[in-house]
Design an enzyme around this catalytic site. Structure first.
Site, PDB file in Angstrom:
ATOM      1  N   MET A  90      45.358  38.667  36.495  1.00 44.38           N
ATOM      2  CA  MET A  90      44.553  39.883  36.325  1.00 44.38           C
ATOM      3  C   MET A  90      44.163  40.210  34.885  1.00 44.38           C
ATOM      4  SD  MET A  90      44.061  40.666  39.413  1.00 44.38           S
ATOM      5  CE  MET A  90      43.256  42.258  39.231  1.00 44.38           C
ATOM      6  N   HIS A 109      38.570  33.736  43.318  1.00 49.09           N
ATOM      7  CA  HIS A 109      38.043  35.108  43.241  1.00 49.09           C
ATOM      8  C   HIS A 109      37.718  35.614  44.651  1.00 49.09           C
ATOM      9  CE1 HIS A 109      36.050  38.593  41.560  1.00 49.09           C
ATOM     10  NE2 HIS A 109      35.114  38.404  42.466  1.00 49.09           N
TER      11      HIS A 109
HETATM   12  N1  NHR Z   1      38.752  35.158  31.942  1.00 49.62           N
HETATM   13  C1  NHR Z   1      37.604  34.566  31.663  1.00 49.62           C
HETATM   14  N2  NHR Z   1      37.283  34.386  30.369  1.00 49.62           N
HETATM   15  N3  NHR Z   1      36.732  34.130  32.610  1.00 49.62           N
HETATM   16  C2  NHR Z   1      37.016  34.311  33.911  1.00 49.62           C
HETATM   17  O1  NHR Z   1      36.169  33.874  34.822  1.00 49.62           O
HETATM   18  C3  NHR Z   1      38.219  34.973  34.284  1.00 49.62           C
HETATM   19  C4  NHR Z   1      39.082  35.385  33.247  1.00 49.62           C
HETATM   20  C5  NHR Z   1      40.278  36.048  33.544  1.00 49.62           C
HETATM   21  C6  NHR Z   1      40.603  36.347  34.854  1.00 49.62           C
HETATM   22  C7  NHR Z   1      40.050  36.406  37.286  1.00 49.62           C
HETATM   23  C8  NHR Z   1      39.062  37.549  37.637  1.00 49.62           C
HETATM   24  C9  NHR Z   1      38.905  37.715  39.133  1.00 49.62           C
HETATM   25  O2  NHR Z   1      39.006  36.739  39.899  1.00 49.62           O
HETATM   26  C10 NHR Z   1      39.736  35.963  35.888  1.00 49.62           C
HETATM   27  C11 NHR Z   1      38.556  35.259  35.611  1.00 49.62           C
HETATM   28  C12 NHR Z   1      40.803  40.468  35.946  1.00 49.62           C
HETATM   29  C13 NHR Z   1      39.728  41.248  35.552  1.00 49.62           C
HETATM   30  C14 NHR Z   1      39.955  42.524  34.794  1.00 49.62           C
HETATM   31  O3  NHR Z   1      39.045  43.326  34.643  1.00 49.62           O
HETATM   32  C15 NHR Z   1      38.435  40.794  35.849  1.00 49.62           C
HETATM   33  C16 NHR Z   1      38.250  39.609  36.514  1.00 49.62           C
HETATM   34  C17 NHR Z   1      39.346  38.833  36.911  1.00 49.62           C
HETATM   35  C18 NHR Z   1      40.622  39.262  36.625  1.00 49.62           C
HETATM   36  N4  NHR Z   1      41.170  42.737  34.246  1.00 49.62           N
HETATM   37  C19 NHR Z   1      41.558  43.901  33.420  1.00 49.62           C
HETATM   38  C20 NHR Z   1      41.555  43.508  31.916  1.00 49.62           C
HETATM   39  O4  NHR Z   1      41.348  44.414  31.089  1.00 49.62           O
HETATM   40  C21 NHR Z   1      42.946  44.384  33.742  1.00 49.62           C
HETATM   41  C22 NHR Z   1      43.141  44.782  35.163  1.00 49.62           C
HETATM   42  C23 NHR Z   1      44.610  44.913  35.532  1.00 49.62           C
HETATM   43  O5  NHR Z   1      45.513  44.560  34.759  1.00 49.62           O
HETATM   44  O6  NHR Z   1      44.872  45.332  36.685  1.00 49.62           O
HETATM   45  O7  NHR Z   1      41.837  42.338  31.585  1.00 49.62           O
HETATM   46  O8  NHR Z   1      38.576  38.828  39.593  1.00 49.62           O
HETATM   47  C1  GAR Z   2      43.913  37.392  45.703  1.00 52.33           C
HETATM   48  O1  GAR Z   2      43.147  38.006  46.694  1.00 52.33           O
HETATM   49  C2  GAR Z   2      43.027  36.914  44.575  1.00 52.33           C
HETATM   50  O2  GAR Z   2      41.798  36.406  44.991  1.00 52.33           O
HETATM   51  C3  GAR Z   2      42.826  38.189  43.822  1.00 52.33           C
HETATM   52  O3  GAR Z   2      44.079  38.838  43.846  1.00 52.33           O
HETATM   53  C4  GAR Z   2      44.790  38.428  45.006  1.00 52.33           C
HETATM   54  C5  GAR Z   2      46.100  37.837  44.552  1.00 52.33           C
HETATM   55  O4  GAR Z   2      46.919  37.586  45.671  1.00 52.33           O
HETATM   56  N1  GAR Z   2      42.410  37.957  42.488  1.00 52.33           N
HETATM   57  C6  GAR Z   2      41.817  38.878  41.771  1.00 52.33           C
HETATM   58  O5  GAR Z   2      41.501  39.954  42.223  1.00 52.33           O
HETATM   59  C7  GAR Z   2      41.595  38.506  40.344  1.00 52.33           C
HETATM   60  N2  GAR Z   2      41.076  39.612  39.678  1.00 52.33           N
HETATM   61  P1  GAR Z   2      48.142  36.594  45.555  1.00 52.33           P
HETATM   62  O6  GAR Z   2      48.945  37.027  44.346  1.00 52.33           O
HETATM   63  O7  GAR Z   2      48.910  36.832  46.830  1.00 52.33           O
HETATM   64  O8  GAR Z   2      47.630  35.194  45.430  1.00 52.33           O
END
Ligand code: NHR
Ligand code: GAR
Length: 217
Positions: A90, A109
């Site tokens: 995350m 994702h």
């Molecule tokens: N980093 C990059 N550079 N590129 C991607 O494609 C990434 C990445 C890091 C994570 C997963 C992504 C998802 O599948 C991922 C892809 C977290 C956030 C977010 O906003 C957005 C997208 C994804 C994961 N995170 C917040 C932050 O400030 C924190 C949120 C929290 O801690 O609950 O980093 O959705």
């Molecule tokens: C999954 O649904 C994954 O796609 C999503 O979080 C869940 C994790 O479940 N990922 C995101 O939302 C990244 N931002 P898991 O820990 O049981 O695999």
């Protein structure tokens, strides 16, 4: 055998799907480490129960993203991984971090990208009234949730779905899709071709996956 490191933040069900597939010989790889940015992530306990080396690197203990990522890089590099899998990880990763692992880091994702990048994908899909939703495995680039797409799976949205019910249906598809994509990577079958990813020796196993899914074994 390819060396895999899995990054998680929570429950770890996608991680567990990979561990099961590795154990069952469906993936030609070994999971050498699991790293969590949350010490209390349930997935950490699951991995260590299965004898996988785990490390927690709590992002809250670092003053900024750069120092957090420095620690993360060190923890990853001891494993000399061929592939890093973001499985419910995350934290957004910086360009420098992503560049270091270019072409060897993938993410699962919970939406059919490019629809619904970012967070809360299931509520947003329901709010828009879409009838098809799903999940995507893609290479990680600097442009969050916009890297080259490896594979996607679609699920129907049902009339009585709430975000929880829809998330559960998508999650089942995620487990199948992620195992397939990691399997292809480990078999050396993925070729990044600009914005697209080609799967070498494409056959019946490379269909747009609709859940309930065909057998991908
Ligand atoms: N980093 C990059 N550079 N590129 C991607 O494609 C990434 C990445 C890091 C994570 C997963 C992504 C998802 O599948 C991922 C892809 C977290 C956030 C977010 O906003 C957005 C997208 C994804 C994961 N995170 C917040 C932050 O400030 C924190 C949120 C929290 O801690 O609950 O980093 O959705
Ligand atoms: C999954 O649904 C994954 O796609 C999503 O979080 C869940 C994790 O479940 N990922 C995101 O939302 C990244 N931002 P898991 O820990 O049981 O695999």
């Amino acid at each position: 055998m390819k060396r895999l490191v899995i990054l998680i933040s929570g429950r770890g069900s996608n991680m567990t799907a990979i561990l099961d597939a590795v154990g069952g010989g469906k993936i030609a790889g070994e999971v050498t480490g699991v790293i969590s940015n949350r010490p209390d992530a349930a997935g950490v306990a699951i991995a260590s129960d299965r004898g996988v080396a785990t490390v927690s690197i709590d992002h809250r203990a670092y003053p900024d993203r750069e120092t957090f990522e420095h620690a993360l890089t060190a923890a990853i590099d001891v494993h000399a991984p061929d592939l890093i899998v973001l499985a419910g990880f995350m934290r957004i990763l910086s360009a420098a971090f992503v560049d270091r692992y270019a072409g060897r880091m993938i993410n699962i994702h919970p939406s059919l990208l490019p629809s619904y990048p970012g967070l809360d994908t299931h509520s947003r899909a329901l709010a828009d009234g879409v009838r098809i939703h799903g999940c995507t495995v893609h290479f990680v680039t600097d442009d969050v949730d916009h890297g080259p797409i490896i594979a996607q799976a679609a699920v129907p949205v049902r009339n009585d779905d709430d975000a929880t019910a829809l998330a559960a249906r998508v999650l089942e598809a995620e487990h199948q899709l992620l195992v397939a994509a990691v399997g292809w990577f480990c078999a050396g079958r993925l070729v990044i071709d600009g914005a697209r990813v080609r799967v070498k020796n494409e056959s019946g196993d490379v269909v747009p996956l609709i859940v309930p899914a065909p057998d991908l074994s």
